[in-house]
Design a protein around this motif. Structure first.
Motif, PDB file in Angstrom:
ATOM      1  N   ILE A  66       0.855  -1.179   0.000  1.00  0.00           N
ATOM      2  CA  ILE A  66       0.000   0.000   0.000  1.00  0.00           C
ATOM      3  C   ILE A  66       0.890   1.228   0.000  1.00  0.00           C
ATOM      4  O   ILE A  66       1.909   1.265   0.699  1.00  0.00           O
ATOM      5  N   TYR A  67       0.525   2.227  -0.763  1.00  0.00           N
ATOM      6  CA  TYR A  67       1.284   3.475  -0.817  1.00  0.00           C
ATOM      7  C   TYR A  67       0.534   4.565  -0.051  1.00  0.00           C
ATOM      8  O   TYR A  67      -0.664   4.763  -0.244  1.00  0.00           O
ATOM      9  N   LYS A  72       5.084   6.734   0.405  1.00  0.00           N
ATOM     10  CA  LYS A  72       5.836   5.704   1.113  1.00  0.00           C
ATOM     11  C   LYS A  72       5.211   4.339   0.855  1.00  0.00           C
ATOM     12  O   LYS A  72       3.995   4.172   0.977  1.00  0.00           O
ATOM     13  N   ASN A  73       6.053   3.382   0.502  1.00  0.00           N
ATOM     14  CA  ASN A  73       5.575   2.022   0.237  1.00  0.00           C
ATOM     15  C   ASN A  73       5.539   1.223   1.538  1.00  0.00           C
ATOM     16  O   ASN A  73       6.556   1.094   2.214  1.00  0.00           O
ATOM     17  N   VAL A  74       4.368   0.724   1.879  1.00  0.00           N
ATOM     18  CA  VAL A  74       4.204  -0.113   3.068  1.00  0.00           C
ATOM     19  C   VAL A  74       3.891  -1.535   2.615  1.00  0.00           C
ATOM     20  O   VAL A  74       2.856  -1.778   1.987  1.00  0.00           O
ATOM     21  N   VAL A  75       4.797  -2.461   2.891  1.00  0.00           N
ATOM     22  CA  VAL A  75       4.593  -3.852   2.485  1.00  0.00           C
ATOM     23  C   VAL A  75       3.518  -4.464   3.368  1.00  0.00           C
ATOM     24  O   VAL A  75       3.627  -4.461   4.591  1.00  0.00           O
ATOM     25  N   PHE A  76       2.490  -4.995   2.745  1.00  0.00           N
ATOM     26  CA  PHE A  76       1.368  -5.586   3.463  1.00  0.00           C
ATOM     27  C   PHE A  76       1.663  -7.050   3.780  1.00  0.00           C
ATOM     28  O   PHE A  76       1.663  -7.473   4.916  1.00  0.00           O
ATOM     29  N   GLN A  77       1.940  -7.826   2.742  1.00  0.00           N
ATOM     30  CA  GLN A  77       2.325  -9.221   2.932  1.00  0.00           C
ATOM     31  C   GLN A  77       2.786  -9.820   1.611  1.00  0.00           C
ATOM     32  O   GLN A  77       2.467  -9.312   0.544  1.00  0.00           O
ATOM     33  N   ASP A  78       3.560 -10.906   1.711  1.00  0.00           N
ATOM     34  CA  ASP A  78       3.934 -11.713   0.546  1.00  0.00           C
ATOM     35  C   ASP A  78       3.061 -12.957   0.547  1.00  0.00           C
ATOM     36  O   ASP A  78       2.832 -13.564   1.603  1.00  0.00           O
ATOM     37  N   MET A  79       2.572 -13.333  -0.624  1.00  0.00           N
ATOM     38  CA  MET A  79       1.679 -14.484  -0.739  1.00  0.00           C
ATOM     39  C   MET A  79       2.298 -15.536  -1.649  1.00  0.00           C
ATOM     40  O   MET A  79       2.804 -15.215  -2.724  1.00  0.00           O
ATOM     41  N   ALA A 187      11.732  -3.250   7.270  1.00  0.00           N
ATOM     42  CA  ALA A 187      11.463  -1.862   7.640  1.00  0.00           C
ATOM     43  C   ALA A 187      10.125  -1.385   7.092  1.00  0.00           C
ATOM     44  O   ALA A 187       9.348  -0.725   7.792  1.00  0.00           O
ATOM     45  N   ASN A 188       9.828  -1.730   5.841  1.00  0.00           N
ATOM     46  CA  ASN A 188       8.556  -1.320   5.237  1.00  0.00           C
ATOM     47  C   ASN A 188       7.367  -1.950   5.941  1.00  0.00           C
ATOM     48  O   ASN A 188       6.315  -1.326   6.080  1.00  0.00           O
TER      49      ASN A 188
END
Length: 235
Positions: A66-67, A72-79, A187-188
């Motif tokens: 999500i930006y 700023k890029n916020v990593v939600f999850q890897d699937m 960090a993200n």
């Protein structure tokens, strides 16, 4: 996509949503899907895009992020393979709530929103599975909100390491995170900067709780790390 129907059925039966389905049902769903091989580092859809279909990840890994308003890029999850994504937009008809990008080459099956809604109506088992999945996401996100509100940056690093660690059987104290996550990715995920993550990992390595190899992180004492998070939450 030139895989045979039999192969497509096999892929669908590895999707969590369809794991208990008969071959006949999977064949019908496979015919309704649009199948694509997608290269690594390809955007499937972007946050705020118009609503669209539901995707089933037959192979590979994708990242949801999500930006913020400031970019700023916020990593939600890897699937990983077996997961479904894009269902929220298909269910409520609103714009995409996150961006999805492939991290590796992927095989993806896309089902239109109309076909997905009809499937939910016809198959109560699938509807229940989707409800349970969304409920699990609410619980997970609620936990993350509590972490951001109560834990310091080191505590959030510890909690993220626990999330990344593979599930262990009872009594096992060592867990190996492989491949080792990038410092920027951690960090993200926890809303901090790379340097803060690097400092805390260095401290954990010096204490012996983490052992870093060329391609992995070894947590030497899961119970101790869990206790550190629990104690930090009480402070």
């Amino acid at each position: 996509m030139e895989d045979s129907l039999t192969e497509r059925i096999g892929y669908l039966r590895k999707i969590d949503l369809f794991s208990g389905f008969s071959e006949e049902k999977c064949a019908r769903i496979a015919d309704l899907c649009v199948w694509k091989n997608v290269k690594s580092q390809t955007m499937i859809f972007s946050q705020s895009d118009a609503p669209g279909g539901v995707y089933f990840l037959a192979s590979g890994t994708v990242r949801a992020s999500i930006y913020s308003a400031t970019g700023k890029n916020v990593v939600f999850q890897d699937m990983q393979a077996g997961r479904m994504f894009g269902e929220i937009s298909a269910l409520d008809g609103s714009e995409r709530s996150a961006s999805i990008e492939t991290k590796t080459p992927c095989l993806i099956a896309m089902l239109s929103p109309e076909a997905f809604i009809e499937l939910l109506r016809e198959e109560p088992e699938i509807s229940l599975h989707v409800i349970r999945m969304l409920t699990g996401e609410i619980r997970r996100l609620s936990s993350r909100v509590v972490e951001f509100s109560t834990l310091s940056v080191p505590g959030r690093v510890h909690a993220e390491l626990l999330r990344l660690a593979p599930v262990q059987t009872s009594g096992e104290t060592v867990s190996i995170i492989k491949p080792a996550p990038k410092l920027s990715d951690i960090a993200n995920r926890i809303s901090t900067h790379r340097e803060a993550v690097s400092r805390e990992l260095s401290r954990l390595i010096k204490s012996g709780l983490i052992v870093r190899t060329s391609g992995s992180l070894h947590i030497t004492d899961l119970a101790r790390l869990e206790q550190m998070v629990e104690n930090a939450d009480r402070e």
